[in-house]
Design a protein around this motif. Sequence first.
Motif, PDB file in Angstrom:
ATOM      1  N   THR A 145       0.849  -1.193   0.000  1.00 53.58           N
ATOM      2  CA  THR A 145       0.000   0.000   0.000  1.00 53.58           C
ATOM      3  C   THR A 145       0.887   1.246   0.000  1.00 53.58           C
ATOM      4  OG1 THR A 145      -0.219   0.197   2.414  1.00 53.58           O
ATOM      5  CG2 THR A 145      -1.801  -1.246   1.284  1.00 53.58           C
ATOM      6  N   GLY A 146       0.391   2.311  -0.613  1.00 52.91           N
ATOM      7  CA  GLY A 146       1.157   3.567  -0.652  1.00 52.91           C
ATOM      8  C   GLY A 146       2.506   3.405  -1.321  1.00 52.91           C
ATOM      9  N   SER A 147       2.507   2.825  -2.533  1.00 54.25           N
ATOM     10  CA  SER A 147       3.800   2.501  -3.164  1.00 54.25           C
ATOM     11  C   SER A 147       4.044   3.258  -4.464  1.00 54.25           C
ATOM     12  CB  SER A 147       3.909   0.993  -3.385  1.00 54.25           C
ATOM     13  OG  SER A 147       2.739   0.486  -3.967  1.00 54.25           O
ATOM     14  N   THR A 148       3.327   4.369  -4.654  1.00 52.79           N
ATOM     15  CA  THR A 148       3.632   5.180  -5.846  1.00 52.79           C
ATOM     16  C   THR A 148       4.817   6.111  -5.582  1.00 52.79           C
ATOM     17  OG1 THR A 148       1.862   6.677  -5.143  1.00 52.79           O
ATOM     18  CG2 THR A 148       1.345   5.123  -6.920  1.00 52.79           C
ATOM     19  N   SER A 149       5.288   6.174  -4.325  1.00 53.33           N
ATOM     20  CA  SER A 149       6.483   6.992  -4.045  1.00 53.33           C
ATOM     21  C   SER A 149       7.144   6.469  -2.773  1.00 53.33           C
ATOM     22  CB  SER A 149       6.103   8.477  -3.875  1.00 53.33           C
ATOM     23  OG  SER A 149       5.448   8.684  -2.634  1.00 53.33           O
ATOM     24  N   GLY A 150       8.280   7.075  -2.432  1.00 54.80           N
ATOM     25  CA  GLY A 150       8.900   6.888  -1.123  1.00 54.80           C
ATOM     26  C   GLY A 150       9.257   5.450  -0.756  1.00 54.80           C
ATOM     27  N   ILE A 151       9.018   5.139   0.514  1.00 50.51           N
ATOM     28  CA  ILE A 151       9.400   3.848   1.077  1.00 50.51           C
ATOM     29  C   ILE A 151       8.669   2.701   0.384  1.00 50.51           C
ATOM     30  CG2 ILE A 151       9.217   2.457   3.184  1.00 50.51           C
ATOM     31  CD1 ILE A 151       9.636   5.104   4.768  1.00 50.51           C
ATOM     32  N   GLY A 152       7.384   2.881   0.130  1.00 53.15           N
ATOM     33  CA  GLY A 152       6.594   1.812  -0.492  1.00 53.15           C
ATOM     34  C   GLY A 152       7.160   1.420  -1.843  1.00 53.15           C
ATOM     35  N   LEU A 153       7.540   2.410  -2.627  1.00 55.72           N
ATOM     36  CA  LEU A 153       8.122   2.123  -3.949  1.00 55.72           C
ATOM     37  C   LEU A 153       9.457   1.396  -3.788  1.00 55.72           C
ATOM     38  CD1 LEU A 153       8.144   2.280  -7.010  1.00 55.72           C
ATOM     39  CD2 LEU A 153       8.967   4.651  -6.839  1.00 55.72           C
ATOM     40  N   GLY A 154      10.281   1.841  -2.837  1.00 58.03           N
ATOM     41  CA  GLY A 154      11.573   1.178  -2.599  1.00 58.03           C
ATOM     42  C   GLY A 154      11.375  -0.287  -2.214  1.00 58.03           C
ATOM     43  N   ILE A 155      10.394  -0.562  -1.374  1.00 58.87           N
ATOM     44  CA  ILE A 155      10.122  -1.951  -0.959  1.00 58.87           C
ATOM     45  C   ILE A 155       9.600  -2.753  -2.156  1.00 58.87           C
ATOM     46  CG2 ILE A 155       8.625  -3.391   0.481  1.00 58.87           C
ATOM     47  CD1 ILE A 155       8.847  -1.214   2.667  1.00 58.87           C
ATOM     48  N   ALA A 156       8.706  -2.137  -2.940  1.00 55.27           N
ATOM     49  CA  ALA A 156       8.152  -2.827  -4.120  1.00 55.27           C
ATOM     50  C   ALA A 156       9.273  -3.233  -5.077  1.00 55.27           C
ATOM     51  CB  ALA A 156       7.138  -1.918  -4.821  1.00 55.27           C
ATOM     52  N   LEU A 157      10.261  -2.354  -5.250  1.00 52.90           N
ATOM     53  CA  LEU A 157      11.379  -2.653  -6.159  1.00 52.90           C
ATOM     54  C   LEU A 157      12.195  -3.835  -5.639  1.00 52.90           C
ATOM     55  CD1 LEU A 157      12.448   1.009  -7.020  1.00 52.90           C
ATOM     56  CD2 LEU A 157      11.591  -0.698  -8.655  1.00 52.90           C
ATOM     57  N   CYS A 158      12.438  -3.875  -4.323  1.00 54.19           N
ATOM     58  CA  CYS A 158      13.193  -5.006  -3.742  1.00 54.19           C
ATOM     59  C   CYS A 158      12.420  -6.311  -3.911  1.00 54.19           C
ATOM     60  CB  CYS A 158      13.468  -4.772  -2.260  1.00 54.19           C
ATOM     61  SG  CYS A 158      14.816  -3.615  -1.984  1.00 54.19           S
ATOM     62  N   LEU A 159      11.105  -6.264  -3.690  1.00 52.36           N
ATOM     63  CA  LEU A 159      10.291  -7.476  -3.822  1.00 52.36           C
ATOM     64  C   LEU A 159      10.308  -7.983  -5.264  1.00 52.36           C
ATOM     65  CD1 LEU A 159       7.341  -6.331  -1.536  1.00 52.36           C
ATOM     66  CD2 LEU A 159       8.731  -8.377  -1.155  1.00 52.36           C
ATOM     67  N   ALA A 160      10.211  -7.058  -6.224  1.00 54.93           N
ATOM     68  CA  ALA A 160      10.228  -7.462  -7.642  1.00 54.93           C
ATOM     69  C   ALA A 160      11.597  -8.030  -8.012  1.00 54.93           C
ATOM     70  CB  ALA A 160       9.873  -6.263  -8.521  1.00 54.93           C
ATOM     71  N   LYS A 161      12.648  -7.400  -7.473  1.00 50.49           N
ATOM     72  CA  LYS A 161      14.018  -7.897  -7.729  1.00 50.49           C
ATOM     73  C   LYS A 161      14.164  -9.340  -7.243  1.00 50.49           C
ATOM     74  CE  LYS A 161      17.406  -6.571  -5.096  1.00 50.49           C
ATOM     75  NZ  LYS A 161      18.225  -5.690  -4.258  1.00 50.49           N
ATOM     76  N   ALA A 162      13.438  -9.667  -6.148  1.00 51.30           N
ATOM     77  CA  ALA A 162      13.504 -11.033  -5.604  1.00 51.30           C
ATOM     78  C   ALA A 162      12.503 -11.957  -6.296  1.00 51.30           C
ATOM     79  CB  ALA A 162      13.244 -11.000  -4.101  1.00 51.30           C
ATOM     80  N   GLY A 163      11.833 -11.475  -7.345  1.00 44.16           N
ATOM     81  CA  GLY A 163      10.988 -12.347  -8.162  1.00 44.16           C
ATOM     82  C   GLY A 163       9.496 -12.261  -7.895  1.00 44.16           C
ATOM     83  N   VAL A 174       4.007  -7.867  -8.130  1.00 45.80           N
ATOM     84  CA  VAL A 174       3.752  -6.757  -7.207  1.00 45.80           C
ATOM     85  C   VAL A 174       2.497  -5.982  -7.606  1.00 45.80           C
ATOM     86  CG1 VAL A 174       4.650  -4.583  -6.283  1.00 45.80           C
ATOM     87  CG2 VAL A 174       6.205  -6.485  -6.642  1.00 45.80           C
ATOM     88  N   ILE A 175       1.642  -5.741  -6.621  1.00 47.37           N
ATOM     89  CA  ILE A 175       0.506  -4.833  -6.820  1.00 47.37           C
ATOM     90  C   ILE A 175       0.839  -3.536  -6.096  1.00 47.37           C
ATOM     91  CG2 ILE A 175      -1.967  -4.452  -6.477  1.00 47.37           C
ATOM     92  CD1 ILE A 175      -2.209  -7.557  -6.284  1.00 47.37           C
ATOM     93  N   LEU A 176       0.923  -2.477  -6.877  1.00 47.17           N
ATOM     94  CA  LEU A 176       1.178  -1.150  -6.314  1.00 47.17           C
ATOM     95  C   LEU A 176      -0.147  -0.506  -5.942  1.00 47.17           C
ATOM     96  CD1 LEU A 176       3.739   0.054  -9.027  1.00 47.17           C
ATOM     97  CD2 LEU A 176       4.282  -0.710  -6.712  1.00 47.17           C
ATOM     98  N   ASN A 177      -0.079   0.468  -5.047  1.00 47.70           N
ATOM     99  CA  ASN A 177      -1.276   1.222  -4.629  1.00 47.70           C
ATOM    100  C   ASN A 177      -0.792   2.610  -4.244  1.00 47.70           C
ATOM    101  OD1 ASN A 177      -2.364   1.882  -1.503  1.00 47.70           O
ATOM    102  ND2 ASN A 177      -3.950   1.803  -3.066  1.00 47.70           N
TER     103      ASN A 177
END
Length: 256
Positions: free
Chosen positions: A11-29, A32-35
């Motif tokens: 949740t809250g992943s269009t910027s900031g910390i959420g986006l950084g976490i989403a990128l790490c999760l995608a890197k690990a395969g 990802v659902i962004l919000n």
Amino acid sequence: MILKGKTALVTGSTSGIGLGIALCLAKAGANVILNGFGDASAAIAQVAAHGTQVGHHPADVSDPQQIAAMIDYARDDFAGIDILINNAGIQHVDAVEDFPVEQWDAILAINLSSVFHASRLSLPGMRERGWGRIINIASVHGQVGSIGKAAYVAAKHGVIGLTKVIGLETATTQVTCNAICPGFVLTPLVQQQIDARIAKGVDAEQAQHELLAEKQPSLEFVTPSHLGELVLFLCSEAGNQVRGAAWNVDGGWLAH
Ligand code: NAD
């Protein structure tokens, strides 16, 4: 690619910390659902560059019905949520007696109640599939107070309490629930606080230094990728027995 085949909702992943976490999760395969609000196209493109499936749902997480619609979207388009990162959050700074009531209500709804709703709606699918991770982005303000942040501090203390209860209720399953407690991370949310100092006549570098010097002994910002790497650890086999914890990543803030 330890998370290949798993789906994460951040949740809250269009910027900031959420986006950084989403990128790490995608890197690990992970898929990802962004919000989050605003134009999501840049965030979607960055996450999609890792080659996993990416979606975006624009739910306003202050509204339980919109959270339910987002969980339905995850079930229909991604076969459900394996990793839930409750990250969306807002801030407002004012003394208690001046604190606007509508800001109190909004912060409690977005920073705390959304964690309850997204978790209660995701847990049945996790239990059914026999694995899950709920990771709540709380804050050092879940453990200590700061002047002017009544609603934020109350909400984040609530998030840590809720994390403990979900951690206990899932303790004999392969579902875990933990909180991460960052100190200052240089995102739009903290930039607002730096801008407020700049408005009082301090230059930008000094404003950043003063903000850190008051609270964060390392005098350096935590980064979204520091938090994303901790998320990957909590999602790994080694994280199986970390349950109901509140894990500080704060440059020493809470060691005071
Ligand atoms: P940010 O302002 O950069 O990002 C917040 C995200 O939440 C954005 O994507 C925004 O669109 C989304 N959002 C806001 N209201 C929403 C709503 N009603 N529905 C859906 N999405 C919504 O903030 P950030 O600094 O990345 O903060 C993320 C989380 O980390 C928050 O929970 C915050 O409390 C926590 N946190 C931040 C810091 C810090 O120093 N930045 C420190 C500790 C904890």
